[in-house]
Design a protein around this motif. Structure first.
Motif, PDB file in Angstrom:
ATOM      1  N   MET A   1       0.837  -1.207   0.000  1.00  0.00           N
ATOM      2  CA  MET A   1       0.000   0.000   0.000  1.00  0.00           C
ATOM      3  C   MET A   1       0.872   1.257   0.000  1.00  0.00           C
ATOM      4  SD  MET A   1      -3.178   0.883  -0.214  1.00  0.00           S
ATOM      5  CE  MET A   1      -4.158  -0.495   0.389  1.00  0.00           C
ATOM      6  N   GLN A   2       1.962   1.232   0.772  1.00  0.00           N
ATOM      7  CA  GLN A   2       2.872   2.379   0.781  1.00  0.00           C
ATOM      8  C   GLN A   2       3.471   2.586  -0.605  1.00  0.00           C
ATOM      9  OE1 GLN A   2       5.101   0.669   4.058  1.00  0.00           O
ATOM     10  NE2 GLN A   2       4.650   2.466   5.343  1.00  0.00           N
ATOM     11  N   GLU A   3       3.884   1.495  -1.259  1.00  0.00           N
ATOM     12  CA  GLU A   3       4.455   1.588  -2.601  1.00  0.00           C
ATOM     13  C   GLU A   3       3.448   2.156  -3.593  1.00  0.00           C
ATOM     14  OE1 GLU A   3       5.763  -2.402  -3.398  1.00  0.00           O
ATOM     15  OE2 GLU A   3       7.669  -2.097  -2.353  1.00  0.00           O
ATOM     16  N   GLU A   4       2.195   1.719  -3.493  1.00  0.00           N
ATOM     17  CA  GLU A   4       1.169   2.198  -4.431  1.00  0.00           C
ATOM     18  C   GLU A   4       0.801   3.653  -4.165  1.00  0.00           C
ATOM     19  OE1 GLU A   4       0.506   0.756  -7.113  1.00  0.00           O
ATOM     20  OE2 GLU A   4       1.226  -1.266  -6.698  1.00  0.00           O
ATOM     21  N   PHE A   5       0.835   4.098  -2.923  1.00  0.00           N
ATOM     22  CA  PHE A   5       0.594   5.516  -2.640  1.00  0.00           C
ATOM     23  C   PHE A   5       1.659   6.370  -3.322  1.00  0.00           C
ATOM     24  CE2 PHE A   5      -2.891   4.753   0.042  1.00  0.00           C
ATOM     25  CZ  PHE A   5      -3.381   5.939   0.564  1.00  0.00           C
ATOM     26  N   ILE A   6       2.888   5.896  -3.308  1.00  0.00           N
ATOM     27  CA  ILE A   6       3.966   6.621  -3.983  1.00  0.00           C
ATOM     28  C   ILE A   6       3.764   6.566  -5.499  1.00  0.00           C
ATOM     29  CG2 ILE A   6       6.444   6.623  -4.476  1.00  0.00           C
ATOM     30  CD1 ILE A   6       6.798   5.554  -1.539  1.00  0.00           C
ATOM     31  N   ALA A   7       3.514   5.374  -6.019  1.00  0.00           N
ATOM     32  CA  ALA A   7       3.376   5.194  -7.464  1.00  0.00           C
ATOM     33  C   ALA A   7       2.205   5.987  -8.046  1.00  0.00           C
ATOM     34  CB  ALA A   7       3.214   3.711  -7.795  1.00  0.00           C
ATOM     35  N   HIS A   8       1.134   6.151  -7.267  1.00  0.00           N
ATOM     36  CA  HIS A   8      -0.061   6.841  -7.759  1.00  0.00           C
ATOM     37  C   HIS A   8      -0.158   8.285  -7.270  1.00  0.00           C
ATOM     38  CE1 HIS A   8      -1.132   2.686  -8.651  1.00  0.00           C
ATOM     39  NE2 HIS A   8      -1.898   3.211  -9.590  1.00  0.00           N
ATOM     40  N   ASP A   9       0.922   8.783  -6.681  1.00  0.00           N
ATOM     41  CA  ASP A   9       0.946  10.162  -6.189  1.00  0.00           C
ATOM     42  C   ASP A   9      -0.304  10.445  -5.350  1.00  0.00           C
ATOM     43  OD1 ASP A   9       2.126  12.644  -5.858  1.00  0.00           O
ATOM     44  OD2 ASP A   9       1.149  13.496  -7.629  1.00  0.00           O
ATOM     45  N   ALA A  10      -0.548   9.553  -4.396  1.00  0.00           N
ATOM     46  CA  ALA A  10      -1.773   9.611  -3.589  1.00  0.00           C
ATOM     47  C   ALA A  10      -1.617  10.488  -2.354  1.00  0.00           C
ATOM     48  CB  ALA A  10      -2.186   8.195  -3.195  1.00  0.00           C
ATOM     49  N   PHE A  11      -0.842  11.529  -2.499  1.00  0.00           N
ATOM     50  CA  PHE A  11      -0.656  12.479  -1.397  1.00  0.00           C
ATOM     51  C   PHE A  11      -0.189  13.797  -1.992  1.00  0.00           C
ATOM     52  CE2 PHE A  11       3.058   9.837  -1.966  1.00  0.00           C
ATOM     53  CZ  PHE A  11       4.071  10.754  -2.163  1.00  0.00           C
ATOM     54  N   GLN A  12      -0.454  14.852  -1.293  1.00  0.00           N
ATOM     55  CA  GLN A  12       0.091  16.140  -1.708  1.00  0.00           C
ATOM     56  C   GLN A  12       0.904  16.704  -0.553  1.00  0.00           C
ATOM     57  OE1 GLN A  12      -2.682  18.757  -3.701  1.00  0.00           O
ATOM     58  NE2 GLN A  12      -3.465  17.067  -4.925  1.00  0.00           N
ATOM     59  N   CYS A  13       0.226  17.251   0.451  1.00  0.00           N
ATOM     60  CA  CYS A  13       1.004  17.792   1.569  1.00  0.00           C
ATOM     61  C   CYS A  13       1.561  16.657   2.433  1.00  0.00           C
ATOM     62  CB  CYS A  13       0.171  18.749   2.408  1.00  0.00           C
ATOM     63  SG  CYS A  13      -0.984  17.965   3.564  1.00  0.00           S
ATOM     64  N   GLY A  14       0.902  15.506   2.431  1.00  0.00           N
ATOM     65  CA  GLY A  14       1.386  14.341   3.153  1.00  0.00           C
ATOM     66  C   GLY A  14       0.923  14.224   4.590  1.00  0.00           C
ATOM     67  N   TYR A  15       0.247  15.232   5.113  1.00  0.00           N
ATOM     68  CA  TYR A  15      -0.139  15.198   6.520  1.00  0.00           C
ATOM     69  C   TYR A  15      -1.075  14.025   6.832  1.00  0.00           C
ATOM     70  CZ  TYR A  15      -1.020  16.867  11.207  1.00  0.00           C
ATOM     71  OH  TYR A  15      -1.076  16.967  12.572  1.00  0.00           O
ATOM     72  N   CYS A  16      -2.050  13.803   5.975  1.00  0.00           N
ATOM     73  CA  CYS A  16      -3.025  12.737   6.223  1.00  0.00           C
ATOM     74  C   CYS A  16      -2.542  11.377   5.749  1.00  0.00           C
ATOM     75  CB  CYS A  16      -4.348  13.063   5.534  1.00  0.00           C
ATOM     76  SG  CYS A  16      -4.292  12.899   3.722  1.00  0.00           S
TER      77      CYS A  16
ATOM     78  N   GLN B   1      -4.270   7.710   6.075  1.00  0.00           N
ATOM     79  CA  GLN B   1      -4.899   7.199   4.850  1.00  0.00           C
ATOM     80  C   GLN B   1      -4.358   5.807   4.518  1.00  0.00           C
ATOM     81  OE1 GLN B   1      -7.314   8.490   2.938  1.00  0.00           O
ATOM     82  NE2 GLN B   1      -7.360  10.656   3.446  1.00  0.00           N
ATOM     83  N   ILE B   2      -3.053   5.626   4.623  1.00  0.00           N
ATOM     84  CA  ILE B   2      -2.443   4.326   4.317  1.00  0.00           C
ATOM     85  C   ILE B   2      -2.944   3.265   5.289  1.00  0.00           C
ATOM     86  CG2 ILE B   2      -0.263   3.035   4.371  1.00  0.00           C
ATOM     87  CD1 ILE B   2       1.067   5.552   3.115  1.00  0.00           C
ATOM     88  N   MET B   3      -2.965   3.576   6.566  1.00  0.00           N
ATOM     89  CA  MET B   3      -3.438   2.593   7.552  1.00  0.00           C
ATOM     90  C   MET B   3      -4.894   2.230   7.288  1.00  0.00           C
ATOM     91  SD  MET B   3      -0.794   1.882   9.314  1.00  0.00           S
ATOM     92  CE  MET B   3      -1.453   0.929  10.669  1.00  0.00           C
ATOM     93  N   SER B   4      -5.716   3.222   7.005  1.00  0.00           N
ATOM     94  CA  SER B   4      -7.113   2.952   6.722  1.00  0.00           C
ATOM     95  C   SER B   4      -7.271   2.170   5.423  1.00  0.00           C
ATOM     96  CB  SER B   4      -7.897   4.268   6.653  1.00  0.00           C
ATOM     97  OG  SER B   4      -9.279   4.009   6.658  1.00  0.00           O
ATOM     98  N   ALA B   5      -6.456   2.479   4.430  1.00  0.00           N
ATOM     99  CA  ALA B   5      -6.519   1.766   3.154  1.00  0.00           C
ATOM    100  C   ALA B   5      -6.151   0.295   3.321  1.00  0.00           C
ATOM    101  CB  ALA B   5      -5.603   2.437   2.133  1.00  0.00           C
ATOM    102  N   VAL B   6      -5.108   0.022   4.105  1.00  0.00           N
ATOM    103  CA  VAL B   6      -4.729  -1.374   4.379  1.00  0.00           C
ATOM    104  C   VAL B   6      -5.887  -2.085   5.073  1.00  0.00           C
ATOM    105  CG1 VAL B   6      -3.197  -2.862   5.733  1.00  0.00           C
ATOM    106  CG2 VAL B   6      -2.239  -0.956   4.433  1.00  0.00           C
ATOM    107  N   GLY B   7      -6.473  -1.431   6.069  1.00  0.00           N
ATOM    108  CA  GLY B   7      -7.620  -2.015   6.765  1.00  0.00           C
ATOM    109  C   GLY B   7      -8.785  -2.248   5.833  1.00  0.00           C
ATOM    110  N   CYS B   8      -9.060  -1.290   4.976  1.00  0.00           N
ATOM    111  CA  CYS B   8     -10.157  -1.390   4.019  1.00  0.00           C
ATOM    112  C   CYS B   8      -9.992  -2.628   3.134  1.00  0.00           C
ATOM    113  CB  CYS B   8     -10.187  -0.110   3.190  1.00  0.00           C
ATOM    114  SG  CYS B   8     -11.543   0.046   2.035  1.00  0.00           S
ATOM    115  N   VAL B   9      -8.798  -2.831   2.619  1.00  0.00           N
ATOM    116  CA  VAL B   9      -8.534  -3.990   1.756  1.00  0.00           C
ATOM    117  C   VAL B   9      -8.619  -5.281   2.560  1.00  0.00           C
ATOM    118  CG1 VAL B   9      -6.762  -5.150   0.372  1.00  0.00           C
ATOM    119  CG2 VAL B   9      -7.174  -2.696   0.068  1.00  0.00           C
TER     120      VAL B   9
END
Length: 176
Positions: A110-125, A129-137
């Motif tokens: 999930m961390q790798e895909e967040f980087i690959a898909h530019d799934a962050f801007q400021c990065g604060y959340c 988001q990553i923890m919730s995404a892992v849980g969601c999956v």
């Protein structure tokens, strides 16, 4: 009817008022902390254990920036007392990929895909988001964008990177 017993009185006296010893297992490591019973898990992680991945956003459980796992389930660390986590396995974003070979010493997919898909801007959340995404999956709630959106609705991104976050979740879903 509640009956006070000497054992209950002794236990209550040992757990406060004032600082108490709290034993937490965080990212596979058991730690002992001397903290006030009212200290949140978020405060214990950030200020006592120097694990700053979980962020303090709203302190009201509405933004999701502090999302961590307790026994594999998503919890909001700002609303969870550290003392209530004794005997539970706490996982933070720092513990998703450990150098023990669990993920071949790499980042979690999930961390790798967040980087690959530019799934962050400021990065604060991002950690929440990553923890919730892992849980969601892992909970089986990532079948499509609508389901991902619903099951991650407790995690707010003020930069509005939601389309990229959903793309990262879809990509990681195939790898997890």
């Amino acid at each position: 009817m509640s009956v006070d017993t000497p054992a209950a009185d002794t236990q209550a006296a040992e757990r406060g008022p004032g600082p108490v010893t709290v034993r937490l297992t965080v990212n596979g490591v058991e730690r002992s902390l001397l903290i006030e019973p009212r200290v949140s898990l978020l405060q214990a992680l950030r200020e006592e254990l120097d694990l700053t991945g979980a962020k303090r956003g709203c302190d009201q459980g509405t933004c999701g920036a502090c999302t961590v796992f307790a026994d594999g389930r998503r919890v909001l660390a700002c609303l969870t007392l550290a003392i209530a986590c004794e005997g539970r396995e706490i996982t933070t974003v720092e513990g998703l990929a450990q150098p023990d070979g669990q993920h071949n010493g790499r980042l979690h997919p999930m961390q790798e895909e967040f980087i690959a898909h530019d799934a962050f801007q400021c990065g604060y959340c991002t950690p929440g988001q990553i923890m919730s995404a892992v849980g969601c999956v892992e909970e089986g709630h990532a079948a499509d964008d609508a389901e991902i959106k619903e099951w991650m609705s407790g995690n707010i991104c003020r930069c509005a990177a939601y389309p990229n976050i959903r793309a990262a979740v879809r990509a990681a879903r195939e790898r997890v």
